[in-house]
Design a protein around this motif. Structure first.
Motif, PDB file in Angstrom:
ATOM      1  N   GLU A  57     -22.219  14.899   8.398  1.00 10.91           N
ATOM      2  CA  GLU A  57     -22.692  13.637   7.849  1.00 10.91           C
ATOM      3  C   GLU A  57     -24.128  13.426   8.288  1.00 10.91           C
ATOM      4  O   GLU A  57     -24.392  12.830   9.326  1.00 10.91           O
ATOM      5  CB  GLU A  57     -21.805  12.492   8.317  1.00 10.91           C
ATOM      6  CG  GLU A  57     -20.388  12.600   7.780  1.00 10.91           C
ATOM      7  CD  GLU A  57     -19.534  11.425   8.199  1.00 10.91           C
ATOM      8  OE1 GLU A  57     -20.050  10.298   8.242  1.00 10.91           O
ATOM      9  OE2 GLU A  57     -18.357  11.649   8.488  1.00 10.91           O
ATOM     10  N   CYS A 111     -27.097   9.587   1.977  1.00  9.54           N
ATOM     11  CA  CYS A 111     -25.747   9.475   1.438  1.00  9.54           C
ATOM     12  C   CYS A 111     -25.844   9.086  -0.029  1.00  9.54           C
ATOM     13  O   CYS A 111     -26.680   8.267  -0.407  1.00  9.54           O
ATOM     14  CB  CYS A 111     -24.978   8.412   2.221  1.00  9.54           C
ATOM     15  SG  CYS A 111     -23.317   8.178   1.607  1.00  9.54           S
ATOM     16  N   PHE A 139     -21.046   5.162  -1.753  1.00 12.25           N
ATOM     17  CA  PHE A 139     -20.719   4.078  -0.834  1.00 12.25           C
ATOM     18  C   PHE A 139     -19.433   3.399  -1.277  1.00 12.25           C
ATOM     19  O   PHE A 139     -19.015   3.509  -2.412  1.00 12.25           O
ATOM     20  CB  PHE A 139     -21.857   3.040  -0.815  1.00 12.25           C
ATOM     21  CG  PHE A 139     -23.163   3.625  -0.393  1.00 12.25           C
ATOM     22  CD1 PHE A 139     -23.529   3.621   0.945  1.00 12.25           C
ATOM     23  CD2 PHE A 139     -24.011   4.204  -1.314  1.00 12.25           C
ATOM     24  CE1 PHE A 139     -24.733   4.178   1.347  1.00 12.25           C
ATOM     25  CE2 PHE A 139     -25.221   4.760  -0.919  1.00 12.25           C
ATOM     26  CZ  PHE A 139     -25.569   4.747   0.409  1.00 12.25           C
ATOM     27  N   ASN A 183     -16.661  -2.132   2.766  1.00  8.61           N
ATOM     28  CA  ASN A 183     -15.863  -2.214   3.983  1.00  8.61           C
ATOM     29  C   ASN A 183     -15.032  -3.488   3.847  1.00  8.61           C
ATOM     30  O   ASN A 183     -15.547  -4.593   3.967  1.00  8.61           O
ATOM     31  CB  ASN A 183     -16.775  -2.283   5.210  1.00  8.61           C
ATOM     32  CG  ASN A 183     -15.998  -2.356   6.491  1.00  8.61           C
ATOM     33  OD1 ASN A 183     -14.796  -2.570   6.491  1.00  8.61           O
ATOM     34  ND2 ASN A 183     -16.699  -2.186   7.598  1.00  8.61           N
ATOM     35  N   ILE A 203     -26.027  -1.720   4.101  1.00  3.76           N
ATOM     36  CA  ILE A 203     -25.644  -0.494   4.799  1.00  3.76           C
ATOM     37  C   ILE A 203     -25.864  -0.616   6.304  1.00  3.76           C
ATOM     38  O   ILE A 203     -25.048  -0.151   7.095  1.00  3.76           O
ATOM     39  CB  ILE A 203     -26.447   0.706   4.250  1.00  3.76           C
ATOM     40  CG1 ILE A 203     -26.075   0.953   2.785  1.00  3.76           C
ATOM     41  CG2 ILE A 203     -26.198   1.959   5.084  1.00  3.76           C
ATOM     42  CD1 ILE A 203     -27.050   1.863   2.070  1.00  3.76           C
ATOM     43  N   ARG A 214     -21.298  -5.108  12.162  1.00  6.40           N
ATOM     44  CA  ARG A 214     -20.458  -4.229  11.352  1.00  6.40           C
ATOM     45  C   ARG A 214     -21.107  -4.041  10.002  1.00  6.40           C
ATOM     46  O   ARG A 214     -21.603  -4.974   9.395  1.00  6.40           O
ATOM     47  CB  ARG A 214     -19.064  -4.832  11.181  1.00  6.40           C
ATOM     48  CG  ARG A 214     -18.339  -4.941  12.508  1.00  6.40           C
ATOM     49  CD  ARG A 214     -16.962  -5.461  12.317  1.00  6.40           C
ATOM     50  NE  ARG A 214     -17.019  -6.859  11.923  1.00  6.40           N
ATOM     51  CZ  ARG A 214     -15.978  -7.567  11.545  1.00  6.40           C
ATOM     52  NH1 ARG A 214     -14.798  -7.019  11.486  1.00  6.40           N
ATOM     53  NH2 ARG A 214     -16.100  -8.825  11.213  1.00  6.40           N
ATOM     54  N   LYS A 215     -21.084  -2.823   9.521  1.00  6.23           N
ATOM     55  CA  LYS A 215     -21.679  -2.513   8.238  1.00  6.23           C
ATOM     56  C   LYS A 215     -20.819  -3.085   7.110  1.00  6.23           C
ATOM     57  O   LYS A 215     -19.605  -3.027   7.154  1.00  6.23           O
ATOM     58  CB  LYS A 215     -21.817  -1.011   8.067  1.00  6.23           C
ATOM     59  CG  LYS A 215     -22.739  -0.390   9.083  1.00  6.23           C
ATOM     60  CD  LYS A 215     -22.770   1.099   8.918  1.00  6.23           C
ATOM     61  CE  LYS A 215     -23.656   1.725   9.978  1.00  6.23           C
ATOM     62  NZ  LYS A 215     -23.717   3.151   9.865  1.00  6.23           N
ATOM     63  N   ASN A 247     -19.739   1.145   3.605  1.00  7.41           N
ATOM     64  CA  ASN A 247     -19.535   2.406   4.321  1.00  7.41           C
ATOM     65  C   ASN A 247     -19.969   3.557   3.460  1.00  7.41           C
ATOM     66  O   ASN A 247     -19.554   3.654   2.309  1.00  7.41           O
ATOM     67  CB  ASN A 247     -18.048   2.592   4.660  1.00  7.41           C
ATOM     68  CG  ASN A 247     -17.572   1.626   5.703  1.00  7.41           C
ATOM     69  OD1 ASN A 247     -18.317   1.242   6.579  1.00  7.41           O
ATOM     70  ND2 ASN A 247     -16.321   1.241   5.609  1.00  7.41           N
ATOM     71  N   THR A 256     -19.593   7.108   1.937  1.00  4.31           N
ATOM     72  CA  THR A 256     -18.426   7.946   1.709  1.00  4.31           C
ATOM     73  C   THR A 256     -18.880   9.320   1.313  1.00  4.31           C
ATOM     74  O   THR A 256     -20.006   9.514   0.871  1.00  4.31           O
ATOM     75  CB  THR A 256     -17.519   7.392   0.585  1.00  4.31           C
ATOM     76  OG1 THR A 256     -18.272   7.382  -0.624  1.00  4.31           O
ATOM     77  CG2 THR A 256     -17.033   6.001   0.897  1.00  4.31           C
TER      78      THR A 256
END
Length: 131
Positions: A58, A62, A65, A68, A118, A123-124, A127, A129
């Motif tokens: 990772e 990215c 997404f 969350n 992001i 906390r994001k 997320n 993926t």
């Protein structure tokens, strides 16, 4: 002929109401995981193959997404970020989407809002993926 390997660090997963990734993982290679499937649970049994070394790193940008679901957007400061989050919720729900899918018709560049979604701590909201 090419040799294929299972990707050791990608798993299947439990599926819940309106949640594609509901918490439990299903390894595709033998390991020490002692998680048990319980009656009434649903799972996506996914296999991931590779002609490489069997491991996904990772790193870098990215491309996909997902929301969350354990975080709401109340902690967002930027009005555009809140609007983008609402747009993503309406148009994608619990599905993964690519960065270009996060643009809103008739709106200016959403890259700053996307970055906040992001990177916002603690906390994001989104997320990354692997898609």
């Amino acid at each position: 002929p090419r040799e294929f390997k299972s990707i050791r660090n990608l798993n299947g997963h439990s599926v819940g109401p309106w949640r594609i990734h509901a918490g439990k993982s299903v390894p595709i290679v033998k390991n020490d995981d002692q998680t048990k499937m319980e009656e009434g649970e649903f799972f996506a049994i996914e296999t991931f193959g590779s002609t490489g070394n069997g491991h996904v790193n990772e790193e870098g940008d990215c491309s996909h997404f997902m929301k969350n679901w354990d975080v709401d957007f109340a902690h967002l400061r930027n009005r555009r970020s809140k609007r983008l989050y609402s747009h993503i919720t309406r148009n994608f729900g619990n599905l993964a989407f690519c960065r270009s899918g996060s643009t809103m018709p008739g709106k200016k560049d959403t890259s700053i809002a996307m970055k906040e979604l992001i990177e916002t701590k603690p906390r994001k909201t989104l997320n990354p993926t692997i898609g």
